[in-house]
Write a protein that holds these residues in place. Structure first.
Motif, PDB file in Angstrom:
ATOM      1  N   ILE A  84       0.822  -1.217   0.000  1.00 17.40           N
ATOM      2  CA  ILE A  84       0.000   0.000   0.000  1.00 17.40           C
ATOM      3  C   ILE A  84       0.860   1.272   0.000  1.00 17.40           C
ATOM      4  N   PHE A  85       2.022   1.233   0.676  1.00 20.59           N
ATOM      5  CA  PHE A  85       2.896   2.412   0.728  1.00 20.59           C
ATOM      6  C   PHE A  85       3.532   2.668  -0.639  1.00 20.59           C
ATOM      7  N   LYS A  86       4.102   1.613  -1.208  1.00 23.73           N
ATOM      8  CA  LYS A  86       4.713   1.750  -2.541  1.00 23.73           C
ATOM      9  C   LYS A  86       3.675   2.198  -3.547  1.00 23.73           C
ATOM     10  N   ASN A  87       2.487   1.601  -3.435  1.00 18.94           N
ATOM     11  CA  ASN A  87       1.413   1.921  -4.365  1.00 18.94           C
ATOM     12  C   ASN A  87       1.021   3.397  -4.265  1.00 18.94           C
ATOM     13  N   ALA A  88       0.965   3.915  -3.048  1.00 19.48           N
ATOM     14  CA  ALA A  88       0.575   5.312  -2.863  1.00 19.48           C
ATOM     15  C   ALA A  88       1.575   6.247  -3.537  1.00 19.48           C
ATOM     16  N   TYR A  89       2.881   5.977  -3.330  1.00 17.49           N
ATOM     17  CA  TYR A  89       3.898   6.845  -3.939  1.00 17.49           C
ATOM     18  C   TYR A  89       3.913   6.706  -5.457  1.00 17.49           C
ATOM     19  N   ALA A  90       3.777   5.478  -5.955  1.00 19.74           N
ATOM     20  CA  ALA A  90       3.789   5.264  -7.408  1.00 19.74           C
ATOM     21  C   ALA A  90       2.570   5.943  -8.047  1.00 19.74           C
ATOM     22  N   THR A  91       1.425   5.861  -7.369  1.00 17.60           N
ATOM     23  CA  THR A  91       0.214   6.504  -7.886  1.00 17.60           C
ATOM     24  C   THR A  91       0.381   8.019  -7.908  1.00 17.60           C
ATOM     25  N   TYR A  92       1.011   8.547  -6.862  1.00 19.29           N
ATOM     26  CA  TYR A  92       1.264   9.997  -6.808  1.00 19.29           C
ATOM     27  C   TYR A  92       2.190  10.429  -7.953  1.00 19.29           C
TER      28      TYR A  92
ATOM     29  N   ALA B 122      11.903   5.065 -12.036  1.00 17.23           N
ATOM     30  CA  ALA B 122      11.434   5.396 -10.679  1.00 17.23           C
ATOM     31  C   ALA B 122      10.544   4.267 -10.146  1.00 17.23           C
ATOM     32  N   LEU B 123       9.645   3.758 -10.986  1.00 17.04           N
ATOM     33  CA  LEU B 123       8.755   2.681 -10.548  1.00 17.04           C
ATOM     34  C   LEU B 123       9.555   1.416 -10.253  1.00 17.04           C
ATOM     35  N   GLU B 124      10.553   1.173 -11.078  1.00 17.36           N
ATOM     36  CA  GLU B 124      11.401  -0.008 -10.879  1.00 17.36           C
ATOM     37  C   GLU B 124      12.129   0.086  -9.528  1.00 17.36           C
ATOM     38  N   LEU B 125      12.660   1.276  -9.223  1.00 15.75           N
ATOM     39  CA  LEU B 125      13.380   1.464  -7.956  1.00 15.75           C
ATOM     40  C   LEU B 125      12.447   1.307  -6.761  1.00 15.75           C
ATOM     41  N   ILE B 126      11.244   1.872  -6.870  1.00 11.79           N
ATOM     42  CA  ILE B 126      10.269   1.737  -5.774  1.00 11.79           C
ATOM     43  C   ILE B 126       9.886   0.265  -5.615  1.00 11.79           C
TER      44      ILE B 126
ATOM     45  N   ILE C  97      11.866   8.939  -1.077  1.00 12.57           N
ATOM     46  CA  ILE C  97      13.043   9.598  -1.656  1.00 12.57           C
ATOM     47  C   ILE C  97      12.960   9.602  -3.185  1.00 12.57           C
ATOM     48  N   ILE C  98      12.566   8.481  -3.771  1.00 12.50           N
ATOM     49  CA  ILE C  98      12.417   8.424  -5.227  1.00 12.50           C
ATOM     50  C   ILE C  98      11.361   9.449  -5.675  1.00 12.50           C
ATOM     51  N   THR C  99      10.304   9.578  -4.879  1.00  8.59           N
ATOM     52  CA  THR C  99       9.261  10.561  -5.182  1.00  8.59           C
ATOM     53  C   THR C  99       9.819  11.981  -5.103  1.00  8.59           C
ATOM     54  N   ASN C 100      10.673  12.249  -4.114  1.00  9.26           N
ATOM     55  CA  ASN C 100      11.305  13.569  -4.023  1.00  9.26           C
ATOM     56  C   ASN C 100      12.110  13.877  -5.277  1.00  9.26           C
ATOM     57  N   VAL C 101      12.829  12.882  -5.798  1.00 10.26           N
ATOM     58  CA  VAL C 101      13.625  13.085  -7.017  1.00 10.26           C
ATOM     59  C   VAL C 101      12.708  13.501  -8.170  1.00 10.26           C
ATOM     60  N   ILE C 102      11.612  12.764  -8.329  1.00  4.34           N
ATOM     61  CA  ILE C 102      10.669  13.073  -9.420  1.00  4.34           C
ATOM     62  C   ILE C 102      10.073  14.472  -9.215  1.00  4.34           C
ATOM     63  N   GLU C 103       9.676  14.776  -7.981  1.00  2.17           N
ATOM     64  CA  GLU C 103       9.084  16.093  -7.710  1.00  2.17           C
ATOM     65  C   GLU C 103      10.057  17.208  -8.041  1.00  2.17           C
TER      66      GLU C 103
ATOM     67  N   ALA D  97       3.871  27.308  -5.522  1.00  2.00           N
ATOM     68  CA  ALA D  97       4.327  27.653  -6.873  1.00  2.00           C
ATOM     69  C   ALA D  97       3.673  26.779  -7.938  1.00  2.00           C
ATOM     70  N   VAL D  98       3.628  25.468  -7.692  1.00  2.00           N
ATOM     71  CA  VAL D  98       3.059  24.561  -8.700  1.00  2.00           C
ATOM     72  C   VAL D  98       1.531  24.593  -8.617  1.00  2.00           C
ATOM     73  N   GLY D  99       1.011  24.491  -7.391  1.00  2.00           N
ATOM     74  CA  GLY D  99      -0.439  24.590  -7.211  1.00  2.00           C
ATOM     75  C   GLY D  99      -1.229  23.363  -7.621  1.00  2.00           C
ATOM     76  N   VAL D 100      -0.645  22.181  -7.437  1.00  6.62           N
ATOM     77  CA  VAL D 100      -1.432  20.968  -7.705  1.00  6.62           C
ATOM     78  C   VAL D 100      -1.526  20.129  -6.427  1.00  6.62           C
ATOM     79  N   HIS D 101      -2.674  19.496  -6.233  1.00  8.88           N
ATOM     80  CA  HIS D 101      -2.890  18.655  -5.050  1.00  8.88           C
ATOM     81  C   HIS D 101      -3.540  17.343  -5.453  1.00  8.88           C
ATOM     82  N   PRO D 102      -2.792  16.425  -6.047  1.00  7.82           N
ATOM     83  CA  PRO D 102      -3.412  15.158  -6.449  1.00  7.82           C
ATOM     84  C   PRO D 102      -3.960  14.417  -5.224  1.00  7.82           C
ATOM     85  N   LYS D 103      -5.028  13.671  -5.466  1.00  9.28           N
ATOM     86  CA  LYS D 103      -5.658  12.894  -4.405  1.00  9.28           C
ATOM     87  C   LYS D 103      -4.652  11.924  -3.760  1.00  9.28           C
ATOM     88  N   ALA D 104      -3.788  11.348  -4.607  1.00 16.14           N
ATOM     89  CA  ALA D 104      -2.792  10.400  -4.100  1.00 16.14           C
ATOM     90  C   ALA D 104      -1.864  11.053  -3.072  1.00 16.14           C
TER      91      ALA D 104
END
Ligand SMILES: [Zn+2]
Length: 245
Positions: free
Chosen positions: A77-85, A110-114, A122-128, A221-228
């Motif tokens: 569930i944790f990996k899934n949440a970050y990958a979905t985000y 990124a998905l492979e690493l997660i 951390i992988i999510t931070n890189v993408i962000e 600055a970006v102004g997006v709030h995805p549900k994930a």
């Protein structure tokens, strides 16, 4: 990919493709029992697909080969949440049908690493961090946004859109007062090549600071709030509660 019901027997599925960027495909008969591509069209599956592409009407998937589902992401569930985000951010950053260039490979990596047990936060931070220029809010992480110096301690300034060297801290009374370790990782992660990355280890306190900086940038600055992302925030508050007990 995002899956949506379409008619009684069909799915409408959004794929991230190397050639066409994000694209919606109709998969006919996919809900029938014994559908031969059932495994190929599960969420978080990567592979080669053959179909008919239409620029204005519906596109169709006809066959698939060499598909692999990211099992870790699908079952945790944790990996899934970050990958979905991450997929939600890509969805927001690019219009449908526009090639996404290097981002296809980057997202796949990124998905492979997660999937392989790298810390998903951390992988999510890189993408962000690396998506910020695509959102039109590139931040200066290499040098002082005012003078270009790199030899003095840095802090982050929202109003200057990046780092300020110590000589220019007085310009922004609202600078974040970040510690050197957080600054170090902001600079590293904004430039790291995910294809060459080994294990990245960051202390929980620093991870919390990185989250704080990125939340600030994404909220203001970006102004997006995805549900994930809201779900990830909820998970963080559960962890806090569990630790207190
Ligand atoms: Zn400066």
């Amino acid at each position: 990919m995002l899956r949506r019901d379409y008619a009684e027997r069909d799915y409408l599925i959004k794929f991230l493709t190397a050639e066409f960027g994000k694209k919606m495909f109709l998969v006919r008969g996919a809900k029938k029992r014994g559908y031969k591509m059932a495994a190929d069209i599960l969420p978080f599956t990567i592979g080669e697909y053959v179909g008919d592409i239409s620029d204005d009407g519906l596109s169709y998937i006809r066959s698939a080969r060499d598909t692999t589902q990211f099992l870790g992401i699908s079952t945790d569930i944790f990996k899934n949440a970050y990958a979905t985000y991450i997929m939600s951010l890509i969805d927001l950053a690019f219009p449908d049908g526009q090639p996404v260039g290097q981002w296809y490979e980057l997202v796949a990596r990124a998905l492979e690493l997660i999937d392989q047990d790298q810390n998903p936060a951390i992988i999510t931070n890189v993408i962000e961090l690396q998506l910020l220029p695509t959102f039109g809010v590139a931040q200066e992480w290499r040098q002082c946004a005012v003078c270009g110096r790199t030899d003095l301690p840095f802090d982050y300034s929202e109003s200057y859109g990046g780092l300020l060297c110590q000589a220019h801290w007085s310009l922004d009374p609202h600078r974040l007062h970040l510690d050197a370790r957080t600054i170090f990782f902001l600079r590293q992660l904004s430039a790291v090549n995910l294809n060459q990355v080994g294990h990245i280890d960051i202390k929980p306190a620093t991870q919390k600071n990185l989250r704080r900086v990125l939340d600030l940038i994404y909220n203001n600055a970006v102004g997006v709030h995805p549900k994930a992302k809201r779900f990830i925030d909820q998970m963080a508050s559960w962890e806090g509660r569990l630790k207190k007990k």
